[in-house]
Design a protein around this motif. Sequence first.
Motif, PDB file in Angstrom:
ATOM      1  N   ALA A 105       0.825  -1.210   0.000  1.00 33.23           N
ATOM      2  CA  ALA A 105       0.000   0.000   0.000  1.00 33.23           C
ATOM      3  C   ALA A 105       0.857   1.257   0.000  1.00 33.23           C
ATOM      4  CB  ALA A 105      -0.931  -0.006   1.212  1.00 33.23           C
ATOM      5  N   ASP A 106       1.955   1.253   0.771  1.00 35.42           N
ATOM      6  CA  ASP A 106       2.780   2.460   0.894  1.00 35.42           C
ATOM      7  C   ASP A 106       3.461   2.846  -0.413  1.00 35.42           C
ATOM      8  OD1 ASP A 106       2.096   2.648   3.525  1.00 35.42           O
ATOM      9  OD2 ASP A 106       4.032   2.010   4.332  1.00 35.42           O
ATOM     10  N   TYR A 107       3.861   1.854  -1.217  1.00 39.83           N
ATOM     11  CA  TYR A 107       4.606   2.151  -2.434  1.00 39.83           C
ATOM     12  C   TYR A 107       3.737   2.127  -3.690  1.00 39.83           C
ATOM     13  CZ  TYR A 107       8.564   1.333   0.656  1.00 39.83           C
ATOM     14  OH  TYR A 107       9.450   1.407   1.706  1.00 39.83           O
ATOM     15  N   ALA A 108       2.429   1.932  -3.533  1.00 34.34           N
ATOM     16  CA  ALA A 108       1.529   1.843  -4.684  1.00 34.34           C
ATOM     17  C   ALA A 108       1.540   3.132  -5.494  1.00 34.34           C
ATOM     18  CB  ALA A 108       0.113   1.530  -4.212  1.00 34.34           C
ATOM     19  N   TRP A 109       1.275   2.985  -6.784  1.00 32.38           N
ATOM     20  CA  TRP A 109       1.121   4.150  -7.674  1.00 32.38           C
ATOM     21  C   TRP A 109      -0.167   3.989  -8.469  1.00 32.38           C
ATOM     22  CZ3 TRP A 109       0.346   5.204 -12.784  1.00 32.38           C
ATOM     23  CH2 TRP A 109       0.518   6.545 -13.162  1.00 32.38           C
ATOM     24  N   PRO A 110      -0.959   5.075  -8.532  1.00 32.04           N
ATOM     25  CA  PRO A 110      -0.897   6.314  -7.753  1.00 32.04           C
ATOM     26  C   PRO A 110      -1.052   6.032  -6.254  1.00 32.04           C
ATOM     27  CG  PRO A 110      -2.413   6.520  -9.621  1.00 32.04           C
ATOM     28  CD  PRO A 110      -2.087   5.068  -9.493  1.00 32.04           C
ATOM     29  N   ALA A 178       2.182   0.802 -13.405  1.00 34.56           N
ATOM     30  CA  ALA A 178       1.912   1.058 -11.985  1.00 34.56           C
ATOM     31  C   ALA A 178       2.773   0.167 -11.101  1.00 34.56           C
ATOM     32  CB  ALA A 178       0.430   0.843 -11.689  1.00 34.56           C
ATOM     33  N   LEU A 179       2.905  -1.116 -11.475  1.00 37.38           N
ATOM     34  CA  LEU A 179       3.752  -2.028 -10.710  1.00 37.38           C
ATOM     35  C   LEU A 179       5.220  -1.614 -10.793  1.00 37.38           C
ATOM     36  CD1 LEU A 179       2.462  -5.680 -11.312  1.00 37.38           C
ATOM     37  CD2 LEU A 179       2.817  -4.561  -9.108  1.00 37.38           C
ATOM     38  N   THR A 183       7.529  -0.686  -7.622  1.00 39.44           N
ATOM     39  CA  THR A 183       8.757  -1.433  -7.354  1.00 39.44           C
ATOM     40  C   THR A 183       9.956  -0.495  -7.280  1.00 39.44           C
ATOM     41  OG1 THR A 183       7.817  -3.295  -8.576  1.00 39.44           O
ATOM     42  CG2 THR A 183      10.175  -3.375  -8.118  1.00 39.44           C
ATOM     43  N   ARG A 184       9.976   0.509  -8.123  1.00 37.17           N
ATOM     44  CA  ARG A 184      11.070   1.488  -8.084  1.00 37.17           C
ATOM     45  C   ARG A 184      11.070   2.245  -6.761  1.00 37.17           C
ATOM     46  NH1 ARG A 184      11.725   6.959  -9.668  1.00 37.17           N
ATOM     47  NH2 ARG A 184      13.859   7.434 -10.361  1.00 37.17           N
ATOM     48  N   ARG A 185       9.894   2.613  -6.277  1.00 33.61           N
ATOM     49  CA  ARG A 185       9.801   3.294  -4.976  1.00 33.61           C
ATOM     50  C   ARG A 185      10.303   2.385  -3.859  1.00 33.61           C
ATOM     51  NH1 ARG A 185       3.712   5.979  -5.504  1.00 33.61           N
ATOM     52  NH2 ARG A 185       4.352   7.849  -6.653  1.00 33.61           N
ATOM     53  N   GLU A 189      13.799   2.870  -1.473  1.00 35.53           N
ATOM     54  CA  GLU A 189      13.679   2.928  -0.015  1.00 35.53           C
ATOM     55  C   GLU A 189      14.612   1.930   0.663  1.00 35.53           C
ATOM     56  OE1 GLU A 189      12.094   3.854   3.841  1.00 35.53           O
ATOM     57  OE2 GLU A 189      11.622   4.848   1.937  1.00 35.53           O
ATOM     58  N   VAL A 190      14.733   0.731   0.076  1.00 36.80           N
ATOM     59  CA  VAL A 190      15.443  -0.339   0.785  1.00 36.80           C
ATOM     60  C   VAL A 190      16.900  -0.492   0.357  1.00 36.80           C
ATOM     61  CG1 VAL A 190      13.272  -1.596   1.016  1.00 36.80           C
ATOM     62  CG2 VAL A 190      14.835  -2.214  -0.836  1.00 36.80           C
TER      63      VAL A 190
END
Length: 391
Positions: A105-110, A178-179, A183-185, A189-190
Amino acid sequence: MTVHAYEPAVPGEPTGNLIPLLNLDEGEVDRQLRICNACRYCEGFCAVFPAMTRRLAFSRGDIHYLANLCHNCGACLHACQYASPHAFAVNVPRAMARVRAQTYADYAWPRGFGRLYRRNGLTLALALVAGLSLFLLLALAINGTLLPGPLKGNFYAVFPHDVLALGFGSVLLAAVFALGVATRRFWREVSPATLPTPAAPGALAEATGAVLTLKYLDGGHGEGCHDGSDRFTLWRRRFHHLTFYGFLLCFAATAVATGYHYLLGEVAPYPLLSPPVLLGTLGGIGLVIGPAGLLLLGSRRLPEHGDPGQRPMDRGFILLLLLVSLSGLALLAWRDSGTMAILLAVHLGAVMAFFLTLPYGKFAHGIFRSAALLKYAMEKRQTRGPGLGGE
């Protein structure tokens, strides 16, 4: 639940140097991993524990990475001396599962669409109703009836090829985009800049091998996962394999059929022994046996093996896969009958629902887990670890 709060990165530093506070679920993972880091009994079980021992402290990115590296086999829970009823109440599979769902949910786009994960059962139901309604109404509008009589497997007499190609192509591209953004976000982050590149010797090959073989569904010792009791079995891994490779075979069937249509000028329907039909049939069988087996195992798994609150999302995704595969096999079996148009509308509606929910449902776990496995393979090749030094 995400808490948007901040604290100084190091005590005594100016408040301008800020890092996110962990929310409740992330804080619970942090607590349990600190206990695990002191114990280390499970160090050889799976990739999570060697990756964990490279850290003295766990940032939000570390926790998200380790949560997606976890395959929820349950081995560590049954081996843990600090599990409930001990006061520490360590349950790594459940804690990881809760954070894992949060990352989707946190990294979802939009970003606003991340809420769809929290209402995944409703999302799937609405998408399925919309997809089925769309193709049933299209069939009525184009042909004036859903029972036009035998059409000898000619799907394009019901729905024109260009309509299908444009509709499914645009939705699939939007879902993949969107995926990809999500995934890039997650990756940003990690993965710190100090990591080697994905092309580091052997890293990409190791991660690919772990994905294709579902390596960490073996419980860390080759005996499998815990399903319904404290005994090990390999059935969860086998049913995952059937689901995974069934999906890939169905994708291959679509790709081959596209080549037949555009490169060879051969239009469907294709003979039963042609490559597109054989690939699709084998894939469809895999997508019946695999999801059905996973649904059965899921109903028997102990609640402690994961987050019971995510069962609607898990089961909804599995049931949607079953509907896609069963309707596809039924369409193949009765493609020369008078009911072909109805079966085609049902199958295409289910596939459209699958495409619409692709970035906002359980499918995302495979993408995020693959990224985590790649990071693990790259991290192992560092000369010095981020926390405790090199391996």
